[in-house]
Enzyme design. Structure first.
Site, mmCIF file in Angstrom:
data_model
loop_
_atom_site.group_PDB
_atom_site.id
_atom_site.type_symbol
_atom_site.label_atom_id
_atom_site.label_comp_id
_atom_site.label_asym_id
_atom_site.label_seq_id
_atom_site.Cartn_x
_atom_site.Cartn_y
_atom_site.Cartn_z
ATOM 1 C CE1 TYR A 164 -1.789 4.566 8.880
ATOM 2 C CE2 TYR A 164 -0.567 3.232 7.385
ATOM 3 C CZ TYR A 164 -1.696 3.428 8.027
ATOM 4 O OH TYR A 164 -2.759 2.538 8.003
ATOM 5 C CG HIS B 44 -2.285 -0.862 1.035
ATOM 6 N ND1 HIS B 44 -3.259 -0.739 1.736
ATOM 7 C CD2 HIS B 44 -2.360 -2.047 0.316
ATOM 8 C CE1 HIS B 44 -4.317 -1.632 1.178
ATOM 9 N NE2 HIS B 44 -3.522 -2.509 0.539
ATOM 10 C CE LYS C 139 2.241 3.672 12.836
ATOM 11 N NZ LYS C 139 3.404 3.435 12.111
ATOM 12 C CE1 TYR D 53 -6.600 4.700 10.131
ATOM 13 C CE2 TYR D 53 -5.809 4.444 7.970
ATOM 14 C CZ TYR D 53 -5.718 3.985 9.021
ATOM 15 O OH TYR D 53 -4.893 3.337 9.602
ATOM 16 N N PRO E 69 -5.838 1.599 18.157
ATOM 17 C CG PRO E 69 -7.663 0.468 17.372
ATOM 18 C CD PRO E 69 -7.019 0.976 18.561
#
Length: 389
Positions: free
Chosen positions: A384, A72, A296, A200, A292
């Site tokens: 990220y 991704h 991480k 998200y 979550p």
């Protein structure tokens, strides 16, 4: 019995540490309270940082991951009427890998069995003795029979509810905690993912996340009340609520189906300091928990394993103790950065009780700033894909 390192906890972090140490000829014993099938039945995250992937390669267990995982290069953020992508590869030159934690654990168990490394399942009443001495040992019971293992070091990889952290005296350890006033209701369904990248989503109804495990296995979450129970939510009610929170075009193409797993997870931020006491070292959830949001949890455990693995190799190969002496300091420096990122992502996208109109306007402005600022997107992307070890 005697081994060099006893690893308490047969989850992915303990297994990864064991496999890495085996590659260097360091003898380990893994003690797991549950059965292998139970551990592999737990549904967990599946977004892996570059550092985690590299550790799997170094441990010699990356072949199936590289064959079956999804790369991704970015993610999608949506908030009310705003929607935009963040291109990790363009901003950082890196990406993340989607590969279920269950599959990581399965690969590590298979690798451990293949080399004949010792693993004890259904190990009850585990106790750590003499961690602050030069001669620690661990006792445990299997089917009512007690066993003793002498060792040089103990790695506590047994999670938040394990015994390792409790072995550090209250006069030594300090714990920091933030409990969030909501949970995540998650379902797993044998349906194709709604989007090639994770979504998200923040909305006036609360947070939602669209994720996946593979081309026909999707993982979806919605923010819910802590008073909810998974059985309160029918599949139909979940899908309807998810559609209300994600972008309209995603809602239109969403493929729904029966859930094969449904659960609610509370959200917590937690850190224990120090992460070392004598010859006992805490790793992963035994020392820290993150919400979550931002993926991480497993990845921060991997950074602990990186520091501890190299510290143990250093002491066995050179007799130098700098690595183990500074393990807690190094691990905690990165842990607190991932805590900050997870807290920020959570506050950015969730609805909190008692938010004022001012709070909501500031939240929306923060999202707009992220949409319009390449620098802000770079900071998110750097965190990220994973901060350097």
């Amino acid at each position: 019995m005697r081994v060099q390192v006893v690893i308490i906890g047969g989850g992915p972090s303990g297994l990864l540490l064991g496999q890495l140490l085996h590659q260097k000829g360091i003898d380990t014993l893994v003690l797991e309270r549950k059965t292998r099938d139970y551990v592999l039945g737990r549904i967990r995250a599946g977004v892996l940082e570059v550092g985690f992937v590299n550790l799997m390669r170094e441990a010699g267990v990356a072949k199936r991951m590289e064959r079956e995982s999804f790369i991704h290069g970015g993610t999608v953020i949506s908030y009310e009427d705003m929607q935009f992508g963040i291109n990790f590869e363009a901003l950082t030159g890196n990406h993340v890998v989607v590969y279920g934690q269950t599959e990581v654990t399965r690969d590590l168990y298979d690798a451990r069995a293949a080399v004949g490394a010792k693993t004890v399942f259904k190990a009850d009443h585990v106790e750590i003795h003499g961690a602050d001495s030069d001669a620690p040992h661990v006792t445990y019971q299997v089917d009512g029979t007690e066993h003793r293992v002498d060792c040089d070091y103990v790695a506590g990889c047994d999670g938040f509810h394990g015994i390792s952290r409790q072995a550090i005296p209250l006069t030594v350890r300090r714990e920091y905690e933030k409990v969030y006033p909501f949970g995540w209701l998650g379902i797993l369904s044998e349906t194709p993912p709604v989007n090639d990248e994770l979504i998200y989503a923040g909305s006036d109804r609360g947070f939602a996340l669209c994720s996946m495990r593979n081309a026909n296995l999707s993982r979806y979450y919605i923010q819910c009340s802590l008073s909810d129970h998974a059985e309160d939510w029918t599949d139909a009610a979940f899908w309807q609520e998810l559609k209300r929170r994600i972008p309209a075009e995603a809602a239109e193409r969403l493929v729904t189906g029966p859930s094969i797993e449904k659960s609610i997870a509370p959200l917590r931020s937690f850190v224990c300091e120090p992460m070392r006491w004598g010859r006992l070292f805490l790793c992963g959830d035994a020392a820290h928990i993150v919400p979550p949001t931002g993926a991480k949890g497993l990845n921060t455990a991997a950074s602990d394993i990186h520091y501890l693995y190299h510290a143990l190799v250093q002491v066995y190969e050179t007799d130098e103790t700098e690595g183990i002496d500074r393990y807690s300091e190094k691990a905690l420096a990165r842990v607190w950065k991932t805590q900050r990122f997870s807290w920020w992502m959570t506050t950015l996208l969730h609805r909190f009780p008692h938010q004022s109109e001012f709070d909501l306007k500031v939240q929306k402005a923060e999202i707009a700033f992220l949409r319009d600022s390449r620098d802000a997107q770079t900071v998110l992307a750097q965190n990220y894909v994973g901060l350097p070890y």
